[in-house]
Write a protein that holds these residues in place. Structure first.
Motif, PDB file in Angstrom:
ATOM      1  N   GLN A   1      -4.761  11.722  -9.096  1.00 29.21           N
ATOM      2  CA  GLN A   1      -6.118  12.182  -8.825  1.00 29.21           C
ATOM      3  C   GLN A   1      -7.146  11.108  -9.195  1.00 29.21           C
ATOM      4  N   ILE A   2      -7.003  10.533 -10.373  1.00 26.04           N
ATOM      5  CA  ILE A   2      -7.935   9.480 -10.793  1.00 26.04           C
ATOM      6  C   ILE A   2      -7.752   8.247  -9.923  1.00 26.04           C
ATOM      7  N   THR A   3      -6.513   7.927  -9.598  1.00 22.49           N
ATOM      8  CA  THR A   3      -6.241   6.777  -8.731  1.00 22.49           C
ATOM      9  C   THR A   3      -6.898   6.968  -7.373  1.00 22.49           C
ATOM     10  N   ARG A   4      -6.774   8.150  -6.800  1.00 23.43           N
ATOM     11  CA  ARG A   4      -7.384   8.446  -5.496  1.00 23.43           C
ATOM     12  C   ARG A   4      -8.906   8.253  -5.568  1.00 23.43           C
TER      13      ARG A   4
ATOM     14  N   LEU B   1     -11.226  -2.044   0.425  1.00 18.20           N
ATOM     15  CA  LEU B   1      -9.988  -1.463   0.954  1.00 18.20           C
ATOM     16  C   LEU B   1     -10.259  -0.676   2.218  1.00 18.20           C
ATOM     17  N   GLU B   2      -9.185  -0.401   2.931  1.00 17.43           N
ATOM     18  CA  GLU B   2      -9.195   0.565   4.023  1.00 17.43           C
ATOM     19  C   GLU B   2      -8.035   1.512   3.791  1.00 17.43           C
ATOM     20  N   SER B   3      -8.178   2.721   4.295  1.00 15.93           N
ATOM     21  CA  SER B   3      -7.089   3.687   4.173  1.00 15.93           C
ATOM     22  C   SER B   3      -6.753   4.254   5.540  1.00 15.93           C
ATOM     23  N   GLU B   4      -5.531   4.674   5.656  1.00 22.09           N
ATOM     24  CA  GLU B   4      -5.046   5.373   6.844  1.00 22.09           C
ATOM     25  C   GLU B   4      -4.503   6.709   6.368  1.00 22.09           C
ATOM     26  N   THR B   5      -4.908   7.769   7.010  1.00 19.62           N
ATOM     27  CA  THR B   5      -4.422   9.089   6.628  1.00 19.62           C
ATOM     28  C   THR B   5      -3.158   9.404   7.419  1.00 19.62           C
TER      29      THR B   5
ATOM     30  N   GLY C   1       0.014  11.645   3.163  1.00 15.59           N
ATOM     31  CA  GLY C   1      -1.064  11.172   2.290  1.00 15.59           C
ATOM     32  C   GLY C   1      -1.687   9.901   2.837  1.00 15.59           C
ATOM     33  N   ASN C   2      -2.469   9.252   2.003  1.00 16.54           N
ATOM     34  CA  ASN C   2      -3.158   8.034   2.428  1.00 16.54           C
ATOM     35  C   ASN C   2      -2.317   6.799   2.152  1.00 16.54           C
TER      36      ASN C   2
END
Length: 71
Positions: A42-45, A57-61, A65-66
């Motif tokens: 949770q904290i990492t997210r 950064l970029e994320s892909e869902t 998860g991401n």
């Protein structure tokens, strides 16, 4: 006694988080990063979201998860 009742706070910098992502290139899951840096998912997210908002950064869902990667 160190005055903190045995609880130690670990400081995890953005640099440490980015290094953890690089270690799992090309993309890392939130859980992989959390395990690497020693924080809860949770904290990492939350921290990853901040880095994404800052353009680091970029994320892909995905269904699971991401996935995170550096820009």
């Amino acid at each position: 006694m160190n005055g903190n009742n045995g609880n130690q706070r670990r400081i995890v910098t953005d640099r440490i988080i980015l290094a953890a992502i690089r270690k799992h290139m090309p993309r890392a899951t939130t859980s992989e990063i959390a395990d690497e840096i020693g924080l809860s998912p949770q904290i990492t997210r939350y921290r990853l979201g901040r880095l994404e908002a800052q353009g680091e950064l970029e994320s892909e869902t995905r269904e699971t998860g991401n996935l995170w990667h550096e820009i």
